[in-house]
Structure formats: structure tokens, C-alpha cells
Write a protein that holds these residues in place. Structure first.
Motif, PDB file in Angstrom:
ATOM      1  N   ALA A 170      -7.144 -12.560   3.410  1.00 22.27           N
ATOM      2  CA  ALA A 170      -5.629 -12.489   3.444  1.00 22.27           C
ATOM      3  C   ALA A 170      -5.331 -11.546   2.526  1.00 22.27           C
ATOM      4  O   ALA A 170      -5.250 -11.852   1.360  1.00 22.27           O
ATOM      5  CB  ALA A 170      -4.921 -14.328   3.830  1.00 22.27           C
ATOM      6  N   PHE A 185       1.111  -8.940   7.290  1.00 20.79           N
ATOM      7  CA  PHE A 185       0.589  -9.919   7.187  1.00 20.79           C
ATOM      8  C   PHE A 185      -0.695 -10.453   7.707  1.00 20.79           C
ATOM      9  O   PHE A 185      -0.674 -10.275   9.155  1.00 20.79           O
ATOM     10  CB  PHE A 185       0.979 -11.240   6.500  1.00 20.79           C
ATOM     11  CG  PHE A 185       0.004 -11.572   4.929  1.00 20.79           C
ATOM     12  CD1 PHE A 185      -0.075 -11.513   3.801  1.00 20.79           C
ATOM     13  CD2 PHE A 185      -0.576 -13.174   5.344  1.00 20.79           C
ATOM     14  CE1 PHE A 185      -0.865 -11.570   3.444  1.00 20.79           C
ATOM     15  CE2 PHE A 185      -1.590 -13.448   4.305  1.00 20.79           C
ATOM     16  CZ  PHE A 185      -1.289 -13.283   2.775  1.00 20.79           C
ATOM     17  N   ARG A 186      -2.251 -10.833   7.297  1.00 22.49           N
ATOM     18  CA  ARG A 186      -3.019 -10.583   8.312  1.00 22.49           C
ATOM     19  C   ARG A 186      -4.702 -11.659   7.694  1.00 22.49           C
ATOM     20  O   ARG A 186      -4.373 -11.578   6.094  1.00 22.49           O
ATOM     21  CB  ARG A 186      -3.567  -8.921   8.073  1.00 22.49           C
ATOM     22  CG  ARG A 186      -6.037  -9.326   8.939  1.00 22.49           C
ATOM     23  CD  ARG A 186      -6.042  -8.165   9.453  1.00 22.49           C
ATOM     24  NE  ARG A 186      -5.256  -6.549   9.968  1.00 22.49           N
ATOM     25  CZ  ARG A 186      -5.018  -6.107   9.624  1.00 22.49           C
ATOM     26  NH1 ARG A 186      -6.164  -5.538   8.957  1.00 22.49           N
ATOM     27  NH2 ARG A 186      -4.219  -5.187  10.244  1.00 22.49           N
ATOM     28  N   GLN A 189      -2.140  -8.170   2.343  1.00 20.91           N
ATOM     29  CA  GLN A 189      -0.633  -7.351   3.203  1.00 20.91           C
ATOM     30  C   GLN A 189      -1.949  -6.396   4.221  1.00 20.91           C
ATOM     31  O   GLN A 189      -2.476  -5.570   3.597  1.00 20.91           O
ATOM     32  CB  GLN A 189      -0.177  -7.097   1.924  1.00 20.91           C
ATOM     33  CG  GLN A 189       1.013  -6.108   2.896  1.00 20.91           C
ATOM     34  CD  GLN A 189       1.944  -6.977   3.791  1.00 20.91           C
ATOM     35  OE1 GLN A 189       2.697  -8.769   3.146  1.00 20.91           O
ATOM     36  NE2 GLN A 189       2.487  -6.791   4.769  1.00 20.91           N
ATOM     37  N   TYR A 230       2.731 -17.580   5.194  1.00 17.86           N
ATOM     38  CA  TYR A 230       1.559 -18.460   4.926  1.00 17.86           C
ATOM     39  C   TYR A 230       0.951 -18.963   3.335  1.00 17.86           C
ATOM     40  O   TYR A 230       0.253 -20.116   3.601  1.00 17.86           O
ATOM     41  CB  TYR A 230       0.390 -17.102   4.345  1.00 17.86           C
ATOM     42  CG  TYR A 230      -1.034 -17.129   4.389  1.00 17.86           C
ATOM     43  CD1 TYR A 230      -2.310 -17.577   4.378  1.00 17.86           C
ATOM     44  CD2 TYR A 230      -1.339 -16.988   2.822  1.00 17.86           C
ATOM     45  CE1 TYR A 230      -3.657 -17.683   5.343  1.00 17.86           C
ATOM     46  CE2 TYR A 230      -2.789 -17.255   2.359  1.00 17.86           C
ATOM     47  CZ  TYR A 230      -2.961 -17.367   2.987  1.00 17.86           C
ATOM     48  OH  TYR A 230      -4.390 -17.590   2.113  1.00 17.86           O
ATOM     49  N   HIS A 268      -5.967 -13.200  12.074  1.00 15.57           N
ATOM     50  CA  HIS A 268      -4.949 -13.834  12.705  1.00 15.57           C
ATOM     51  C   HIS A 268      -2.853 -12.621  12.017  1.00 15.57           C
ATOM     52  O   HIS A 268      -3.861 -12.806  10.698  1.00 15.57           O
ATOM     53  CB  HIS A 268      -4.157 -14.920  11.940  1.00 15.57           C
ATOM     54  CG  HIS A 268      -3.082 -15.638  12.449  1.00 15.57           C
ATOM     55  ND1 HIS A 268      -2.736 -16.822  12.188  1.00 15.57           N
ATOM     56  CD2 HIS A 268      -2.109 -15.475  13.190  1.00 15.57           C
ATOM     57  CE1 HIS A 268      -2.301 -17.216  13.968  1.00 15.57           C
ATOM     58  NE2 HIS A 268      -1.446 -16.573  13.914  1.00 15.57           N
ATOM     59  N   GLU A 269      -2.808 -12.191  13.118  1.00 13.69           N
ATOM     60  CA  GLU A 269      -1.848 -11.338  12.180  1.00 13.69           C
ATOM     61  C   GLU A 269      -0.290 -11.178  13.352  1.00 13.69           C
ATOM     62  O   GLU A 269      -0.686 -11.716  14.037  1.00 13.69           O
ATOM     63  CB  GLU A 269      -2.082  -9.853  12.034  1.00 13.69           C
ATOM     64  CG  GLU A 269      -2.426  -8.957  13.165  1.00 13.69           C
ATOM     65  CD  GLU A 269      -3.373  -8.242  12.064  1.00 13.69           C
ATOM     66  OE1 GLU A 269      -2.897  -7.286  12.027  1.00 13.69           O
ATOM     67  OE2 GLU A 269      -4.174  -7.418  13.185  1.00 13.69           O
TER      68      GLU A 269
END
Length: 97
Positions: A47, A54-55, A49, A17, A7-8
Motif C-alpha cells: 500500500a 492512495f493504492r 501513495q 486505510y 484498490h484505489e
């Protein structure tokens, strides 16, 4: 079969987040063990940066477990303003320590 969720996107920020985590986790600011998730089946969560924002990367034991989590997560993401849909795919290989 394990599945990978990535998810990004521009609306997924660290701040959003963290707010989503608080809402899912009874007000606590961090999820530290799989027991902190509202459904069973999480194998890995990371999770941070990345180069493009952010991913979040999860590995779930099955697509069904991931979708159960998604059913609870989706309204929270909408509330905090995260609009991108995550990518979900079957893991070709999964190795854990």
C-alpha cells in the motif's frame, strides 16, 4: 490460481486505510505478516501513495481466499467511508522471492 486485487480511488486515503487496518487488526496500526490478516491466503500486500492517490495491491492464493477477506473487509470499508470497489483479476504471472 492467484488473483490480484487493486484498490484505489478518491475515498481511499492513507488515513482511511490506516483506520481500516486498525479495525481489522485488533487496534494495531500496521499489518506486518500474513498472519495479521483475518483470513488465510494472502501472498502479497503493498500500500502506498501513487500518482492518482492512495493504492492497495494484494495478491491472494485464490479468488475464494480473496472473497473471504472481502466479506470481512466490506463492512469496515463502509464504516470508514471508502466507497470504491476494488478491481480483481486472475494473475497471468506470479513470481515471489
Amino acid at each position: 490460481m492467484p488473483v490480484v486485487l487493486v484498490h484505489e480511488g478518491p475515498t481511499l486515503t492513507q488515513e482511511r486505510y490506516e483506520e481500516a487496518v486498525r479495525r481489522l487488526n485488533g487496534g494495531r496500526s500496521r499489518m506486518e505478516t500474513p498472519a495479521d490478516w483475518p483470513v488465510e491466503g494472502l501472498l502479497v500486500h503493498a500500500a502506498g501513495q501513487g500518482a492518482h492517490g492512495f493504492r492497495v495491491v494484494d495478491v491472494w492464493e485464490s479468488e475464494d481466499a480473496c472473497r473471504r477477506f472481502g466479506d470481512q473487509l466490506r463492512p469496515v470499508l463502509e464504516e470508514v467511508g471508502i466507497k470504491e470497489e476494488p478491481e480483481l483479476y486472475a494473475a497471468h504471472t506470479f513470481v515471489s522471492a
